[in-house]
Design a protein around this motif. Structure first.
Motif, PDB file in Angstrom:
ATOM      1  N   THR A   1      59.254 -30.927 -44.358  1.00 27.62           N
ATOM      2  CA  THR A   1      59.769 -30.137 -45.248  1.00 27.62           C
ATOM      3  C   THR A   1      60.360 -31.263 -46.736  1.00 27.62           C
ATOM      4  O   THR A   1      60.109 -31.295 -47.991  1.00 27.62           O
ATOM      5  CB  THR A   1      61.180 -28.796 -45.107  1.00 27.62           C
ATOM      6  N   ILE A   2      60.528 -32.780 -45.959  1.00 27.43           N
ATOM      7  CA  ILE A   2      60.687 -33.819 -46.878  1.00 27.43           C
ATOM      8  C   ILE A   2      60.071 -35.005 -46.753  1.00 27.43           C
ATOM      9  O   ILE A   2      59.949 -35.812 -47.175  1.00 27.43           O
ATOM     10  CB  ILE A   2      62.395 -34.082 -46.385  1.00 27.43           C
ATOM     11  N   THR A   3      58.313 -34.850 -46.080  1.00 32.68           N
ATOM     12  CA  THR A   3      57.385 -35.722 -46.405  1.00 32.68           C
ATOM     13  C   THR A   3      55.855 -35.124 -46.310  1.00 32.68           C
ATOM     14  O   THR A   3      55.518 -35.143 -47.037  1.00 32.68           O
ATOM     15  CB  THR A   3      58.280 -36.374 -45.073  1.00 32.68           C
ATOM     16  N   ALA A   4      55.591 -34.255 -45.262  1.00 33.25           N
ATOM     17  CA  ALA A   4      53.941 -33.808 -45.425  1.00 33.25           C
ATOM     18  C   ALA A   4      54.060 -32.644 -47.218  1.00 33.25           C
ATOM     19  O   ALA A   4      53.159 -33.009 -47.402  1.00 33.25           O
ATOM     20  CB  ALA A   4      54.072 -33.569 -44.462  1.00 33.25           C
ATOM     21  N   ASN A   5      55.079 -31.833 -46.520  1.00 31.64           N
ATOM     22  CA  ASN A   5      54.677 -30.580 -47.875  1.00 31.64           C
ATOM     23  C   ASN A   5      55.064 -31.374 -48.950  1.00 31.64           C
ATOM     24  O   ASN A   5      54.156 -30.962 -50.290  1.00 31.64           O
ATOM     25  CB  ASN A   5      55.997 -29.565 -47.721  1.00 31.64           C
ATOM     26  N   PRO A   6      56.099 -32.135 -49.510  1.00 31.56           N
ATOM     27  CA  PRO A   6      55.432 -32.414 -50.491  1.00 31.56           C
ATOM     28  C   PRO A   6      54.937 -34.028 -51.738  1.00 31.56           C
ATOM     29  O   PRO A   6      54.612 -33.783 -52.132  1.00 31.56           O
ATOM     30  CB  PRO A   6      57.274 -33.550 -50.943  1.00 31.56           C
ATOM     31  N   ALA A   7      54.560 -34.377 -50.012  1.00 31.87           N
ATOM     32  CA  ALA A   7      53.547 -35.523 -50.361  1.00 31.87           C
ATOM     33  C   ALA A   7      51.917 -34.404 -51.019  1.00 31.87           C
ATOM     34  O   ALA A   7      51.448 -34.981 -51.765  1.00 31.87           O
ATOM     35  CB  ALA A   7      53.398 -36.060 -49.249  1.00 31.87           C
ATOM     36  N   ARG A   8      52.215 -33.861 -49.811  1.00 30.98           N
ATOM     37  CA  ARG A   8      50.549 -32.279 -50.209  1.00 30.98           C
ATOM     38  C   ARG A   8      50.925 -31.844 -51.969  1.00 30.98           C
ATOM     39  O   ARG A   8      49.549 -31.981 -52.662  1.00 30.98           O
ATOM     40  CB  ARG A   8      50.751 -31.469 -49.157  1.00 30.98           C
ATOM     41  N   SER A   9      51.945 -31.984 -52.160  1.00 35.10           N
ATOM     42  CA  SER A   9      52.364 -30.831 -53.539  1.00 35.10           C
ATOM     43  C   SER A   9      51.605 -31.805 -54.967  1.00 35.10           C
ATOM     44  O   SER A   9      51.294 -31.779 -55.814  1.00 35.10           O
ATOM     45  CB  SER A   9      53.741 -30.147 -53.718  1.00 35.10           C
ATOM     46  N   LEU A  10      52.242 -33.028 -54.378  1.00 33.36           N
ATOM     47  CA  LEU A  10      51.485 -34.081 -55.439  1.00 33.36           C
ATOM     48  C   LEU A  10      50.530 -34.977 -55.702  1.00 33.36           C
ATOM     49  O   LEU A  10      49.928 -35.354 -56.121  1.00 33.36           O
ATOM     50  CB  LEU A  10      52.748 -35.213 -55.603  1.00 33.36           C
ATOM     51  N   GLY A  11      49.617 -34.200 -54.528  1.00 31.76           N
ATOM     52  CA  GLY A  11      48.913 -34.839 -54.435  1.00 31.76           C
ATOM     53  C   GLY A  11      48.325 -36.451 -53.779  1.00 31.76           C
ATOM     54  O   GLY A  11      47.799 -37.021 -53.935  1.00 31.76           O
ATOM     55  N   LEU A  12      49.762 -37.364 -53.011  1.00 33.55           N
ATOM     56  CA  LEU A  12      49.654 -37.881 -52.472  1.00 33.55           C
ATOM     57  C   LEU A  12      49.289 -38.296 -51.225  1.00 33.55           C
ATOM     58  O   LEU A  12      50.122 -37.710 -50.095  1.00 33.55           O
ATOM     59  CB  LEU A  12      51.208 -38.514 -52.678  1.00 33.55           C
ATOM     60  N   HIS A  13      47.899 -37.815 -50.744  1.00 33.13           N
ATOM     61  CA  HIS A  13      47.310 -37.794 -49.902  1.00 33.13           C
ATOM     62  C   HIS A  13      47.107 -38.920 -48.412  1.00 33.13           C
ATOM     63  O   HIS A  13      47.140 -38.970 -47.503  1.00 33.13           O
ATOM     64  CB  HIS A  13      46.178 -36.996 -49.340  1.00 33.13           C
ATOM     65  N   ASP A  14      48.060 -40.021 -49.240  1.00 29.22           N
ATOM     66  CA  ASP A  14      48.352 -41.063 -47.953  1.00 29.22           C
ATOM     67  C   ASP A  14      49.247 -41.111 -47.532  1.00 29.22           C
ATOM     68  O   ASP A  14      49.415 -42.250 -46.780  1.00 29.22           O
ATOM     69  CB  ASP A  14      48.246 -42.129 -49.154  1.00 29.22           C
ATOM     70  N   ARG A  15      50.487 -39.899 -47.376  1.00 31.12           N
ATOM     71  CA  ARG A  15      51.332 -40.490 -47.011  1.00 31.12           C
ATOM     72  C   ARG A  15      51.699 -39.428 -46.857  1.00 31.12           C
ATOM     73  O   ARG A  15      51.779 -38.250 -46.946  1.00 31.12           O
ATOM     74  CB  ARG A  15      52.234 -41.266 -47.754  1.00 31.12           C
ATOM     75  N   GLY A  16      52.974 -39.115 -45.437  1.00 33.69           N
ATOM     76  CA  GLY A  16      53.526 -38.424 -45.363  1.00 33.69           C
ATOM     77  C   GLY A  16      53.487 -37.470 -44.220  1.00 33.69           C
ATOM     78  O   GLY A  16      54.514 -37.477 -43.763  1.00 33.69           O
ATOM     79  N   ARG A  17      52.520 -38.391 -43.054  1.00 29.62           N
ATOM     80  CA  ARG A  17      52.843 -37.642 -41.811  1.00 29.62           C
ATOM     81  C   ARG A  17      52.947 -39.530 -40.829  1.00 29.62           C
ATOM     82  O   ARG A  17      52.202 -40.257 -41.661  1.00 29.62           O
ATOM     83  CB  ARG A  17      51.115 -37.070 -41.732  1.00 29.62           C
ATOM     84  N   ILE A  18      52.439 -39.004 -40.099  1.00 35.57           N
ATOM     85  CA  ILE A  18      52.316 -40.703 -38.983  1.00 35.57           C
ATOM     86  C   ILE A  18      51.221 -40.057 -38.550  1.00 35.57           C
ATOM     87  O   ILE A  18      51.065 -39.592 -37.500  1.00 35.57           O
ATOM     88  CB  ILE A  18      53.480 -40.151 -37.700  1.00 35.57           C
ATOM     89  N   GLU A  19      49.998 -40.824 -39.265  1.00 34.20           N
ATOM     90  CA  GLU A  19      48.548 -40.739 -38.664  1.00 34.20           C
ATOM     91  C   GLU A  19      47.691 -41.830 -39.200  1.00 34.20           C
ATOM     92  O   GLU A  19      48.301 -42.620 -40.179  1.00 34.20           O
ATOM     93  CB  GLU A  19      48.003 -39.412 -39.476  1.00 34.20           C
TER      94      GLU A  19
END
Length: 379
Positions: A331-349
């Protein structure tokens, strides 16, 4: 000098599980993950602490708090911005959308100056490369305000713009649906009762004239742009339905359960405030974020006005809503990144940006120990 960093013996909060292991950072990105403990020289032992992705904050008013740290004491704008940046970084927020207000409803004239100076300083400090966190622009547009549209026309094509929200702070609707509460708040803030009554009547009349034309103009300016649109303080399911029909995909801080349920029914992402969760309720008497979370109606948490509340709020979701840690952290990382179209961050991958936060628990309290942005230590 090697551009590699090895973080080992960490509890990695991955998208679907928590796993003890090692992360190799190279060239600003996550290069490799391993479930083994590294014995390489120079590997940094995280001593079993959690490692989560860098926090993405879609809405914070914290810059305003630094500009006006005390009533009638305005701080120099660049100094305020740098203080704001330091606070976001140490809170683990590696990507922050500074929410700046366009349009004045007669009580907050200084916010317009803060917006203009904030946009200017954000660009200058970003170009100078002196900011710790990455700062992007969130324009909060006060639809009933007569001066909103000229400001939006000035900033709508700004290169750092990543989000626009439609607001209506007229007493009697939205966050201020309880007009008596609004009246008491303004009087407590120093306005006379006569001034408040006069201004409330003026704002109601002004809303009738300005809100709809401004809404249409805003939607027209941003049509076809890849800028996410949000509505602020949704309170009426019928209005939520209209917002969704107009292509607005985010409901920011819905004030009651019916509005949040309507947003979910229309496929909108729902944002809740971190301070609401940490304090145990809304400061303005609206629905509890914990209640929304228990109904599965929280997709994103934003700091609102307290950046350090982000990670604590995510941790609280485990107790308040029975969420597993990976889902709570999303809720503070992957989801907000996805909502903003910032697909290069938000997950440890592997392949994503090396924005990471080391967290040690003090009882049930998460405490930030270190922060990396693009593989570089910033806190």
């Amino acid at each position: 000098m090697s551009d590699e960093t090895i973080l080992t013996n960490a509890r990695l909060v991955l998208p679907s599980r928590v796993e003890t292991g090692t992360v190799l950072l190279r060239g600003g990105s996550i290069a490799e993950l391993s479930s083994r403990r590294s014995t390489a020289p120079g590997a940094i032992d995280l001593e079993g602490d959690y490692l989560i992705p860098g926090v993405v904050d879609v809405h914070t008013d914290n810059l305003e708090r630094q500009v006006m740290p005390r009533a009638h004491a305005r701080w120099p704008s660049v100094s305020a911005f740098l203080s704001h940046d330091s606070q976001t970084a140490v809170a683990g927020v590696t990507t922050v959308l500074d929410a700046l207000c366009l349009g004045d409803l007669g009580f907050d004239e200084s916010r317009l100056r803060t917006a203009r100076e904030g946009v200017r300083d954000m660009m200058a400090l970003t170009e100078a490369g002196v900011l710790k966190s990455e700062h992007l622009l969130h324009l909060r547009c006060e639809l009933p305000a007569t001066d909103m549209l000229p400001m939006l026309e000035e900033f709508h094509d700004h290169p750092l713009l990543r989000m626009v929200s439609l607001m209506d702070h007229t007493p009697g609707v939205g966050q201020y649906a309880d007009a008596d509460r609004y009246r008491a708040m303004r009087v407590k803030g120093g306005a006379s009762r006569e001034e408040v009554e006069r201004r409330m009547a003026e704002l109601t009349a002004q809303r009738e004239v300005q809100a709809e034309p401004n809404r249409r103009a805003l939607l027209g300016l941003l049509e076809g742009r890849e800028v996410p649109l949000a509505t602020h303080d949704d309170w009426d399911p019928e209005i939520v339905a209209r917002n969704a029909a107009d292509g607005i995909g985010i409901s920011e801080f819905p004030v009651n359960l019916p509005a949040a349920r309507a947003a979910r029914a229309h496929g909108m992402a729902v944002i809740a405030g971190a301070p609401n969760l940490v304090r145990g309720g809304s400061h303005s008497g609206n629905v509890s974020a914990a209640e929304l979370a228990r109904e599965g109606l929280v997709d994103i948490i934003a700091s609102d006005y307290v950046p350090p509340a982000m990670i604590e709020a995510a941790w609280r979701l485990m107790d308040e809503a029975g969420m597993e840690l990976p889902a709570a952290v999303a809720t503070i990382t992957a989801n907000p990144a996805r909502s903003l179209g910032l697909h290069d961050r938000g997950r440890i991958e592997p392949g994503l940006r090396a924005d990471l936060v080391r967290i040690r628990e003090f009882g049930r309290m998460p405490v930030v120990q270190a922060v990396w942005r693009g593989g570089a230590r910033i806190a």
